[in-house]
Design a protein around this motif. Structure first.
Motif, PDB file in Angstrom:
ATOM      1  N   GLY A  50       0.806  -1.219   0.000  1.00 45.66           N
ATOM      2  CA  GLY A  50       0.000   0.000   0.000  1.00 45.66           C
ATOM      3  C   GLY A  50       0.837   1.266   0.000  1.00 45.66           C
ATOM      4  N   GLY A  51       0.190   2.362   0.334  1.00 47.29           N
ATOM      5  CA  GLY A  51       0.878   3.645   0.422  1.00 47.29           C
ATOM      6  C   GLY A  51       0.151   4.757  -0.321  1.00 47.29           C
ATOM      7  N   PHE A  52       0.766   5.920  -0.282  1.00 49.73           N
ATOM      8  CA  PHE A  52       0.208   7.158  -0.825  1.00 49.73           C
ATOM      9  C   PHE A  52       1.342   7.891  -1.508  1.00 49.73           C
ATOM     10  N   GLY A  53       1.170   8.256  -2.777  1.00 51.10           N
ATOM     11  CA  GLY A  53       2.276   8.897  -3.471  1.00 51.10           C
ATOM     12  C   GLY A  53       1.851   9.820  -4.579  1.00 51.10           C
ATOM     13  N   PRO A  54       2.847  10.443  -5.226  1.00 49.98           N
ATOM     14  CA  PRO A  54       2.564  11.434  -6.267  1.00 49.98           C
ATOM     15  C   PRO A  54       2.157  10.796  -7.596  1.00 49.98           C
ATOM     16  N   VAL A  55       1.419  11.566  -8.377  1.00 50.45           N
ATOM     17  CA  VAL A  55       1.050  11.226  -9.749  1.00 50.45           C
ATOM     18  C   VAL A  55       1.823  12.194 -10.633  1.00 50.45           C
ATOM     19  N   PRO A  56       2.375  11.830 -11.794  1.00 48.81           N
ATOM     20  CA  PRO A  56       2.190  10.548 -12.449  1.00 48.81           C
ATOM     21  C   PRO A  56       3.092   9.465 -11.860  1.00 48.81           C
ATOM     22  N   ILE A  57       2.615   8.247 -11.962  1.00 48.22           N
ATOM     23  CA  ILE A  57       3.369   7.085 -11.515  1.00 48.22           C
ATOM     24  C   ILE A  57       4.169   6.588 -12.700  1.00 48.22           C
ATOM     25  N   THR A  58       5.466   6.422 -12.530  1.00 46.16           N
ATOM     26  CA  THR A  58       6.311   6.028 -13.660  1.00 46.16           C
ATOM     27  C   THR A  58       6.189   4.561 -14.005  1.00 46.16           C
ATOM     28  N   THR A  59       5.963   3.690 -13.031  1.00 42.99           N
ATOM     29  CA  THR A  59       5.816   2.260 -13.274  1.00 42.99           C
ATOM     30  C   THR A  59       4.592   1.759 -12.522  1.00 42.99           C
ATOM     31  N   THR A  60       3.664   1.141 -13.248  1.00 46.37           N
ATOM     32  CA  THR A  60       2.506   0.544 -12.592  1.00 46.37           C
ATOM     33  C   THR A  60       2.565  -0.970 -12.770  1.00 46.37           C
ATOM     34  N   HIS A  61       1.844  -1.680 -11.953  1.00 44.25           N
ATOM     35  CA  HIS A  61       1.849  -3.138 -11.983  1.00 44.25           C
ATOM     36  C   HIS A  61       0.421  -3.631 -12.210  1.00 44.25           C
ATOM     37  N   SER A  62       0.276  -4.651 -13.035  1.00 47.11           N
ATOM     38  CA  SER A  62      -1.043  -5.077 -13.512  1.00 47.11           C
ATOM     39  C   SER A  62      -1.995  -5.514 -12.404  1.00 47.11           C
TER      40      SER A  62
END
Length: 114
Positions: A50-62
């Motif tokens: 989990g967690g909370f972070g900035p957008v845009p995300i450079t790498t996402t996971h399916s």
């Protein structure tokens, strides 16, 4: 927000960064994630959830979800990553997990059961 991992050598009282050898599996830069360490086959591992972070995300996971809160520049996630901290360099792994994953969240508590 960070996705670097550091260890404290309690014998020398010296901090050091654990170098990641797999740039494609790096967790998003985030705060407020849950973490737990555990041992499998004599190797120490760290699980991050989990967690909370900035957008845009450079790498996402399916298998992960990214949901924006009221702030369009940030998002919650339910990413799961593991790193074996016994070996060097370290290697982030996105484990295959079955079942219904909890929704994106922050401030989670993770425990091991005997």
């Amino acid at each position: 927000y960070h996705n670097n991992l550091y260890e404290l050598n309690t014998i020398t009282n010296k901090w050091g960064e654990i170098v990641n050898s797999t740039p494609d599996n790096v967790p998003m830069k985030k705060i407020y994630c849950g973490m737990i360490s555990f041992k499998i086959n004599r190797k120490y591992n760290l699980l991050v959830f989990g967690g909370f972070g900035p957008v845009p995300i450079t790498t996402t996971h399916s298998h992960s979800q990214y949901s924006p809160p009221n702030n369009p520049n940030r998002c919650y996630t339910n990413e799961v990553h593991m790193m074996c901290v016994t070996t060097s360099p370290g290697q982030w792994i996105v484990p295959v997990i079955t079942g219904t994953r909890p929704p994106p969240l922050v401030y989670s508590t993770i425990n091991t059961l005997p």
